[in-house]
Scaffold this motif. Structure first.
Motif, short mmCIF file in Angstrom:
data_model
loop_
_atom_site.label_atom_id
_atom_site.label_comp_id
_atom_site.label_asym_id
_atom_site.label_seq_id
_atom_site.Cartn_x
_atom_site.Cartn_y
_atom_site.Cartn_z
N ARG A 155 -14.07 -38.66 13.85
CA ARG A 155 -14.47 -38.42 12.48
C ARG A 155 -15.02 -39.74 11.94
O ARG A 155 -14.95 -40.76 12.61
CB ARG A 155 -13.28 -37.97 11.62
CG ARG A 155 -12.77 -36.58 11.95
CD ARG A 155 -13.72 -35.51 11.44
NE ARG A 155 -13.20 -34.18 11.67
CZ ARG A 155 -13.41 -33.48 12.79
NH1 ARG A 155 -14.11 -34.02 13.79
NH2 ARG A 155 -12.93 -32.27 12.93
N GLU A 172 -17.00 -41.44 14.47
CA GLU A 172 -18.39 -41.13 14.24
C GLU A 172 -18.55 -40.28 12.99
O GLU A 172 -17.68 -39.45 12.68
CB GLU A 172 -18.92 -40.35 15.45
CG GLU A 172 -20.41 -40.31 15.54
CD GLU A 172 -20.86 -39.70 16.85
OE1 GLU A 172 -20.05 -39.59 17.79
OE2 GLU A 172 -22.04 -39.31 16.91
N LYS A 173 -19.62 -40.52 12.31
CA LYS A 173 -19.88 -39.76 11.10
C LYS A 173 -20.26 -38.33 11.46
O LYS A 173 -20.97 -38.10 12.44
CB LYS A 173 -21.01 -40.42 10.32
CG LYS A 173 -21.10 -39.98 8.89
CD LYS A 173 -22.10 -40.81 8.14
CE LYS A 173 -22.12 -40.36 6.69
NZ LYS A 173 -23.08 -41.11 5.91
N ILE A 174 -19.82 -37.41 10.63
CA ILE A 174 -20.20 -36.00 10.83
C ILE A 174 -21.30 -35.69 9.83
O ILE A 174 -21.24 -36.11 8.68
CB ILE A 174 -18.99 -35.09 10.59
CG1 ILE A 174 -17.98 -35.30 11.70
CG2 ILE A 174 -19.40 -33.63 10.51
CD1 ILE A 174 -16.69 -34.65 11.44
N VAL A 175 -22.28 -34.96 10.27
CA VAL A 175 -23.31 -34.50 9.35
C VAL A 175 -23.18 -32.99 9.19
O VAL A 175 -22.83 -32.29 10.12
CB VAL A 175 -24.74 -34.87 9.82
CG1 VAL A 175 -24.99 -36.34 9.67
CG2 VAL A 175 -24.98 -34.41 11.23
N ALA A 176 -23.45 -32.57 7.97
CA ALA A 176 -23.37 -31.14 7.70
C ALA A 176 -24.70 -30.50 8.03
O ALA A 176 -25.72 -31.17 8.18
CB ALA A 176 -23.03 -30.93 6.23
N TYR A 177 -24.68 -29.18 8.17
CA TYR A 177 -25.92 -28.43 8.35
C TYR A 177 -26.08 -27.50 7.16
O TYR A 177 -25.18 -26.71 6.89
CB TYR A 177 -25.89 -27.64 9.64
CG TYR A 177 -27.14 -26.80 9.84
CD1 TYR A 177 -28.27 -27.35 10.41
CD2 TYR A 177 -27.18 -25.48 9.42
CE1 TYR A 177 -29.42 -26.60 10.57
CE2 TYR A 177 -28.32 -24.73 9.57
CZ TYR A 177 -29.44 -25.29 10.15
OH TYR A 177 -30.58 -24.54 10.29
N HIS A 216 -23.73 -22.72 12.83
CA HIS A 216 -22.83 -23.65 12.14
C HIS A 216 -21.83 -22.94 11.24
O HIS A 216 -20.77 -23.49 10.95
CB HIS A 216 -23.64 -24.64 11.30
CG HIS A 216 -24.45 -25.59 12.14
ND1 HIS A 216 -25.69 -25.27 12.62
CD2 HIS A 216 -24.14 -26.82 12.62
CE1 HIS A 216 -26.15 -26.28 13.34
NE2 HIS A 216 -25.23 -27.23 13.36
N GLY A 268 -19.57 -28.93 10.90
CA GLY A 268 -20.63 -29.92 10.93
C GLY A 268 -20.93 -30.30 12.37
O GLY A 268 -20.55 -29.60 13.31
N GLN A 269 -21.59 -31.42 12.52
CA GLN A 269 -21.88 -31.88 13.88
C GLN A 269 -21.84 -33.40 13.92
O GLN A 269 -22.04 -34.07 12.91
CB GLN A 269 -23.23 -31.35 14.35
CG GLN A 269 -24.39 -31.78 13.46
CD GLN A 269 -25.65 -31.01 13.77
OE1 GLN A 269 -25.60 -29.85 14.15
NE2 GLN A 269 -26.78 -31.65 13.60
N LEU A 270 -21.55 -33.91 15.10
CA LEU A 270 -21.51 -35.36 15.26
C LEU A 270 -22.93 -35.91 15.19
O LEU A 270 -23.88 -35.29 15.68
CB LEU A 270 -20.88 -35.73 16.59
CG LEU A 270 -19.37 -35.45 16.70
CD1 LEU A 270 -18.88 -35.80 18.09
CD2 LEU A 270 -18.59 -36.23 15.66
N LEU A 271 -23.03 -37.10 14.60
CA LEU A 271 -24.34 -37.69 14.39
C LEU A 271 -25.04 -38.01 15.71
O LEU A 271 -26.24 -37.82 15.86
CB LEU A 271 -24.16 -38.99 13.57
CG LEU A 271 -25.40 -39.60 12.95
CD1 LEU A 271 -26.05 -38.61 12.00
CD2 LEU A 271 -25.02 -40.87 12.19
N ALA A 311 -18.37 -30.47 15.02
CA ALA A 311 -17.23 -31.29 14.59
C ALA A 311 -17.02 -31.13 13.10
O ALA A 311 -17.96 -30.97 12.34
CB ALA A 311 -17.50 -32.76 14.91
N GLY A 312 -15.76 -31.17 12.69
CA GLY A 312 -15.42 -31.16 11.27
C GLY A 312 -15.67 -29.82 10.61
O GLY A 312 -16.23 -28.90 11.22
N SER A 313 -15.23 -29.71 9.38
CA SER A 313 -15.49 -28.47 8.65
C SER A 313 -16.28 -28.77 7.38
O SER A 313 -16.10 -29.81 6.76
CB SER A 313 -14.19 -27.74 8.33
OG SER A 313 -13.36 -28.56 7.58
N VAL A 314 -17.15 -27.84 7.06
CA VAL A 314 -18.09 -28.02 5.94
C VAL A 314 -17.96 -26.83 4.99
O VAL A 314 -17.83 -25.69 5.43
CB VAL A 314 -19.54 -28.10 6.47
CG1 VAL A 314 -20.53 -28.14 5.32
CG2 VAL A 314 -19.72 -29.32 7.35
#
Lengths: 563, 209
Positions: A334, A443-448, B47, B83-86, B92-95
């Motif tokens: 994260r 690592e940074k997470i980016v949203a879609y 997603h 979400g997704q890793l850069l 990864a993660g929740s949005v």
């Protein structure tokens, strides 16, 4: 001969079958449907025994039954419907209610038209509007109860009840009796002088001295003048007489200290109940909770501390075996942190989580018996190795019970345990083998979709960066105040339309940033005040206006004098 | 059974005209709706696990010339996904993604006579598309962008089905007509070349005052 024996046995068997079953104790706990149990119980025979707990009830006694609490101090009857009594008895004879605490009711017990044999014994009536309300030819025996802090102790305002009031304690009730014409009042203890009552028929006004009346412990202390003042030298109040429960109030452990490798010193607060003879310190590697009976406790280790308030429990088994190797399941990246999950080792009582970044020193976190953890404040540019070690250490649970002069199975006289036992970790820690290692990079997470954030454009441009404290104050004002009103929301939308244009200009000319910053500060201070409290903002504004007016008047006066 | 129901329905619709003819012409409309919003973005389901997410809202409109409604509406929709890793675009993660479309619209209604059972409509207008996106435990992004929308649908007059209820609505609330409607809307809005718009499929009820 054989025929005769067989016939006799059969005859006895038939006799046993033909007789009705004996009186039955029906256990009641907080999950019971009490009214259904009452409706199903056999009149003149069954006894409903309430386990310790708080019961929100409006019981209607429709048949002749005995209701008993297991532990007077800890068995509460509270009205579920405020205006209705906790127990109503109407036109039913031969009732016994004992060993309960009636607390915070409009009416504790209401009795009407019960012509004979209602016994109310060994109860506490604490902080009720009316403790007992009776009338219409009821015949009631109120014996060995404690009435504390009620607006009205016993109400016979409907007249006609013949009430025997015997060996009770009345303390701090606004009105003790209403209409006591038909009362027989003997051997009672009062904390006030009552005309025609105290001083006659062995009724006394005396120093009552409860153990802790504020905390609901109405046992008597050594100093109580209500001790042994009954007809046969029984104590007065809820804990005297032949039907009193023999359970002292629970004891609270005040401290524990590890001594050496296998000993723990345990200390506790004194139980001021004058009947308490001593204390037992129970200990176990299992939890010690909710144990009320002799059979519950007979297999638990204990030390008899007699009348001491501290004891050292020695010779504890502190041997430890290594827990099995934990398996690290995942390390999830994260932004500037790693989420770590693992399988819990059997017998592990704690874990140490290790992590080390490339070119960095090893770090660790000590954790309880958990199966996940988030490592914070990491760098997104470094790969970290993560691993884990499980530990096992003996943990002992302690409880202290006060006891009266005897505590055999047939005459169990020990206090119940408090809700939460006291635990102590003791002995060497045994470590498991190191778990598998997993490497991961935060690592940074980016949203879609990856959408832009529109902050406060002008302030961000003026203060240079989005996360400036001043900009955050304006953002809070936008979210908490502006967006909650229609006008504010429309302003925000208008601002989002035009703000970026102004921000572009400010970004181009450095000198503008200072000017805008100075211009924004009064706004930011006002907004900060509004964020804290709108009243504070108004008061500050009024103070500023008042100060300005006074300053203006003062200058004007000075000018006038000068002229 | 089916025959009896059909006769009952037809009789209700025929006689409803007499009841409703006594009412004045409506000038204000209030409607609320619920449905699904299908984002234009092609990878949405990868997603968020679905192609559409729930949306609801309400609107208020004024009627000109008995066939043109001009009004405003506000809606709200929310979806949860990942979400997704850069670095490698791994999931990864929740949005959490929320939208608030605020609209000003004009509708042309194909109503040629009073108490028409089925009324088609078409229209469109301006959209201010407000969004809010939260990467749980990391950051939030929010903003709004200008856009437009077109919509069309069919309105079904409900009064004829239960005249007693319709009379009650009129006496108690002043509701002249009630409609059930099915609506399709296409919204266009862009921010940083990202298409925020999409298609909405909604069902709603409309009350005329």
């Amino acid at each position: 001969m054989i025929f005769f024996r067989v016939t006799s046995l059969l005859f006895i068997l038939c006799l046993l079958i033909s007789f009705p079953a004996g009186a039955e104790d029906i256990s009641v706990d907080s999950s019971s449907d009490i009214q259904s149990l009452i409706d199903e119980a056999v009149a003149n025979q069954d006894v409903l025994v309430f386990e310790p707990g708080t019961y929100e009830v409006n019981i209607e006694l429709t048949k002749n039954l005995d209701l008993r609490g297991r532990d007077t101090t800890n068995t509460f009857l509270v009205s579920a419907n405020g205006s209705e009594p906790a127990i109503s008895i109407n036109d039913v004879n031969n009732i016994s209610i004992r060993n309960f605490t009636f607390s915070d009711n409009d009416v504790g017990i209401r009795i009407f038209d019960s012509v004979a044999g209602v016994d109310i014994t060994n109860n506490v009536f604490d902080n009720n509007v009316t403790a007992i309300e009776a009338g219409n030819f009821s015949n009631i025996d109120i014996e060995n109860n404690t009435f504390f802090n009620n607006d009205l102790g016993i109400d016979d305002s409907n007249s006609g009840a013949e009430i025997r009031i015997y060996q009770n304690i009345f303390f701090n009730n606004s009105v003790t009796f209403s209409n006591s014409a038909n009362f027989s009042i003997t051997y009672n203890c009062f904390n006030v002088v009552l005309e025609d009552i105290t001083g006659v028929n062995n009724n006394i006004d005396a120093e009552v001295s409860f153990v802790d009346q504020e905390d609901g412990d109405f046992h008597l202390t050594e100093d109580s003048e209500c001790r042994e003042k009954g007809e046969t030298e029984d104590d007065l109040g809820a804990y005297g007489g032949v039907n009193a429960d023999l359970i002292p109030n629970a004891v609270v452990i005040s401290g524990t200290e590890k001594i050496g490798t296998d000993s723990v010193a345990v200390s506790w607060n004194e139980n001021l109940d004058y009947r308490v003879e001593g204390y037992k310190v129970y200990y176990s590697i299992s939890e010690l909770k909710g144990l009320h009976s002799f059979s519950d406790r007979e297999n638990i280790s204990f030390v008899d501390a007699e009348d001491n308030l501290e004891v050292v429990v020695t010779g504890l088994d502190v041997s430890a075996t290594s827990p099995e190797k934990p398996a690290l399941l995942s390390v999830t990246p994260r932004d500037k942190k790693l989420l770590v999950r693992w399988t819990q080792s059997e017998d592990a009582t704690s874990y140490t989580l290790y992590y080390q970044g490339q070119g960095d020193s090893e770090k660790n976190e000590t954790l309880g018996a958990v199966d996940s953890y988030t490592i914070l404040d990491l760098s997104n540019d470094i790969t970290y190795d993560v691993w884990l070690v499980a530990h096992f250490q003996k943990q002992y649970h302690f409880q202290v019970a006060a006891y009266l002069e005897s505590s055999t199975e047939s005459d169990f006289r020990e206090s119940s345990f408090v809700l939460n036992d006291t635990t102590v970790d003791i002995g060497e820690k045994a470590d498991s083998v190191i778990s598998n290692k997993i490497s991961a990079r935060p690592e940074k997470i980016v949203a879609y979709p990856d959408l832009p954030n529109e902050g406060c454009f002008i302030a961000t441009a003026a203060f240079g960066y989005y996360s400036a404290h001043e900009v955050q104050i304006l953002r809070d004002f936008r979210d908490q105040t502006l967006l909650t009103t229609e006008f504010g929301a429309s302003f925000v939308h208008w601002y989002y339309e035009h703000g970026p244009k102004a921000a572009n200009v400010i970004n181009k000319y450095e000198f503008l940033k200072s000017i805008v910053r100075v211009a924004l500060y009064p706004l930011i201070i006002s907004v900060a005040l509004i964020n804290i409290s709108f009243t504070l903002f108004i008061l500050t504004l009024l103070a500023l206006i008042a100060g300005s007016v006074m300053a203006f008047l003062s200058i004007a006066n000075r000018n006038k004098v000068a002229l | 059974m089916i025959f009896r129901s059909t006769v009952f329905l037809c009789m209700s619709l025929v006689f409803s005209g007499q009841l409703l003819a006594e009412k004045k012409s409506p000038t204000w409309m209030f409607e609320f709706h619920a449905g699904l919003f299908e984002p234009e973005l092609s990878d949405w389901d990868q997603h968020y696990g679905n192609e559409k997410f729930p949306e609801l809202g309400f609107s208020y409109a004024y009627r000109f010339l008995s066939v043109i409604d001009v009004g405003a509406s506000i809606g709200y929709g929310k979806d949860r996904g990942t979400g997704q890793l850069l670095s490698n675009s791994a999931v990864a993660g929740s949005v959490e993604y929320q939208i608030i479309p605020i609209e000003i619209f004009a509708l042309l209604r194909g109503r040629v006579y009073e108490n028409q059972w089925i009324v088609p409509y078409i229209g469109g207008g301006y959209t201010r598309f407000v969004y809010r996106q939260e990467i749980v435990g990391q950051s939030k992004a929010q903003g709004s962008v200008n856009g437009s929308h077109v919509r069309m649908g069919l309105q079904f007059l409900l009064d004829a089905l239960d005249q007693t209820a319709a009379q009650g609505m009129y006496r108690r609330w002043g509701v002249l007509n009630s409609y059930l409607y099915f609506d399709y809307k296409q919204t266009t809005a862009e921010v940083n070349d990202i298409a925020l718009g999409g298609n909405s499929y909604k069902v709603g009820v409309m009350f005329e005052f």
